[in-house]
Design a protein around this motif. Sequence first.
Motif, PDB file in Angstrom:
ATOM      1  N   HIS A 158     105.021  21.863 -75.835  1.00 14.55           N
ATOM      2  CA  HIS A 158     104.402  23.070 -75.245  1.00 14.55           C
ATOM      3  C   HIS A 158     103.002  23.302 -75.836  1.00 14.55           C
ATOM      4  O   HIS A 158     102.236  24.116 -75.345  1.00 14.55           O
ATOM      5  CB  HIS A 158     105.294  24.297 -75.341  1.00 14.55           C
ATOM      6  CG  HIS A 158     105.491  24.876 -76.705  1.00 14.55           C
ATOM      7  ND1 HIS A 158     106.603  25.603 -77.037  1.00 14.55           N
ATOM      8  CD2 HIS A 158     104.757  24.834 -77.840  1.00 14.55           C
ATOM      9  CE1 HIS A 158     106.520  26.008 -78.289  1.00 14.55           C
ATOM     10  NE2 HIS A 158     105.418  25.545 -78.790  1.00 14.55           N
ATOM     11  N   HIS A 159     102.662  22.512 -76.875  1.00 16.16           N
ATOM     12  CA  HIS A 159     101.290  22.556 -77.394  1.00 16.16           C
ATOM     13  C   HIS A 159     100.404  21.583 -76.637  1.00 16.16           C
ATOM     14  O   HIS A 159      99.206  21.493 -76.913  1.00 16.16           O
ATOM     15  CB  HIS A 159     101.289  22.196 -78.886  1.00 16.16           C
ATOM     16  CG  HIS A 159     101.987  23.186 -79.731  1.00 16.16           C
ATOM     17  ND1 HIS A 159     101.355  24.268 -80.296  1.00 16.16           N
ATOM     18  CD2 HIS A 159     103.296  23.292 -80.086  1.00 16.16           C
ATOM     19  CE1 HIS A 159     102.231  24.986 -80.978  1.00 16.16           C
ATOM     20  NE2 HIS A 159     103.422  24.412 -80.859  1.00 16.16           N
ATOM     21  N   HIS A 213     105.592  22.375 -84.593  1.00 11.56           N
ATOM     22  CA  HIS A 213     106.332  23.523 -84.068  1.00 11.56           C
ATOM     23  C   HIS A 213     107.477  23.935 -84.987  1.00 11.56           C
ATOM     24  O   HIS A 213     107.567  25.122 -85.333  1.00 11.56           O
ATOM     25  CB  HIS A 213     106.828  23.336 -82.641  1.00 11.56           C
ATOM     26  CG  HIS A 213     107.344  24.649 -82.158  1.00 11.56           C
ATOM     27  ND1 HIS A 213     106.558  25.592 -81.595  1.00 11.56           N
ATOM     28  CD2 HIS A 213     108.571  25.197 -82.318  1.00 11.56           C
ATOM     29  CE1 HIS A 213     107.275  26.681 -81.368  1.00 11.56           C
ATOM     30  NE2 HIS A 213     108.486  26.469 -81.803  1.00 11.56           N
TER      31      HIS A 213
HETATM   32 CU   LIG Z   1     104.974  25.581 -80.715  1.00  8.32          CU
END
Ligand SMILES: [Cu+2]
Length: 577
Positions: free
Chosen positions: A255-256, A206
């Motif tokens: 969040h992945h 990220h």
């Molecule tokens: Cu991300």
Amino acid sequence: MLIRTQLAGANGKVLGPDAYNQAMTMHGVTMIFFFIVPIGIGAFGNYLIPLMIGARDMAFPRMNALSYWIFLASGLFLYSSVFLGKAPNCGWFCYTPLNTRQFDPGLNVDFYALGLIFNGISSTAGAINLIVTVFKLRAPGMSLNRMPLFAYAILAVSFSLVFALPVLTVDLLFLELQRKAGFHFFDVAHGGDPLLWQHLFWFFGHPEVYIIILPAMGIATSIIPTFAKRKMIAFPLVALAELLVAFIGFGVWAHHMFATGIATAQLIFFAGASMMVVIPSTIQIFAWLFTVNLGKPDFRAPLLFIGGFIALFVIGGLSGIMFAAIPFDQATTDSYFVVAHFHFIIFGAAVFPLLGGMYYWFPKVTGRMYHEGWAKASFWVTFVGTMLTFFPMHIVGLLGMTRRIYTYAPGLGWEAYNLAETIGSFLLTVGLLMVFGNLLWSRFRGVPSGPDPFYGGTLEWATTSPPPHYNFAVIPIVRSPYPNWDREDREDDVRRFERGQLVLESGHETPASTVRDGVLDEVLEMPSESGWPILLAFALSIVFIMLLTTHYVIAGIFIAISALILAAWHLKEPAEE
Ligand SMILES: [Cu+2]
Ligand code: HEM
């Protein structure tokens, strides 16, 4: 383009399943590790930072060369797999257990793991070089609150790389040890955990997306004041926002992993943090828009590309915030809605400023102007192509099309959207060829530009076009964030040159200054040309080839040779003599 041609209609016959997996994976891996990150820090960062801060070179010129040669060597290493038909085929994030020897026994994943470890050395060295350069080589008077916003963006990127890349390297090392030496990091049966791969990968992955977009944000904050003919509003807030984007970016990685079964009680923190990223992003968007609106905008090609960037960034950002809502993500993760989102962000919000930046700094790099009319046309073709390629992906994703499938059956209602996407990608290709055609043609036929054709505010416009290899004949003294608009100071440069003040013309000298206030600290003697960097990169290439082909003794020998080269590199620095 192979991918898009294969998916143009149902039951595509251009690529078989394995060839498709290799093409799709190499598209992602190349774009992320060998295009968008290196062009941000390696190309724009390297070329512009010394010029913008009034320095003669990067802090570590030979390490800079090493970064370049390792970048090239690791790219050749990875791409040799394509010609061997053994290219990585597990997707750019290459999840476990698919990446284990049981399910992917060939060299494909080893090329991926070793190639990215090798490439990581280049980016890490480059990031350290940029951090030291920005902190220590600024021209006298350039205190932190007078540093160009582009430098803030590059600083944020470099710190993110230094903190994120080691985590990826460890993850890849674990993978190679599990594949080659029977370790069990990701192996449930022996107490390992497949989710460990994902946590480590996205802890890097990220921040990587901000490493991609921050140089583009930095380019936008350079182009907007020049063509709006006014200073960026809320300068300190924009600088802070650039740093905050990078910082918050380290707290959202899960969040992945909203669909991996992790407890919602844990996931809500990541959902909250993901929503928070909107704040520093929007501060920048409003600052850019207000600066243009409060200024006297001249929509020449560079500013047009920035306009396109803002529009595409907002579209991509809005779908991004939707994924922060866990239930929505659980319904759409791994669909083409995701592919649409990150292409709007990556292509729209990273590539567009890069193209605008190529036009903006072309006169500085070459001393010639690009063709303005042709440039405007290339913008519109690229913009329409981008919208047509990636927007339908949102819809076909919501209609259930998942990513990474190499073909699909007719009658699912996906054909028309995919055909539109493919037509769009060819239009987009025409747009890109128009950009590069314009720059290539202008390189030889463009009218002379002079040192400062757009009257930019930052220091690169205060020296000749192209700049001499020592950048500035006299070291500029800085008294504001837009030193090239301080005409008095620039006129004083000429007077100081005549008086021989801060000309520093004996040997390879550049000034160093204090970190916060930019007070002249000392004059550094910089190293001169050296063959050690390319030699070290070559020796390291042999190490990685031997590790790939499991010739560990030879690998050990070349590790020793690399250490010797590094020692020799530091023994006889000509400057010190
Ligand atoms: Cu991300
Ligand atoms: C030039 C126009 C581009 C087109 C037409 C395009 C098209 C695509 C398509 C169709 C996919 C989905 C493949 C699948 O799931 O099977 C994809 C995946 C991807 N693209 Fe692009 N793309 C473009 C530019 C870019 C750029 C500029 C970047 C980044 C710098 C990028 C990064 C990625 C990544 C990371 C993936 C995911 C690959 C994976 O699932 O492992 N793309 N692209």
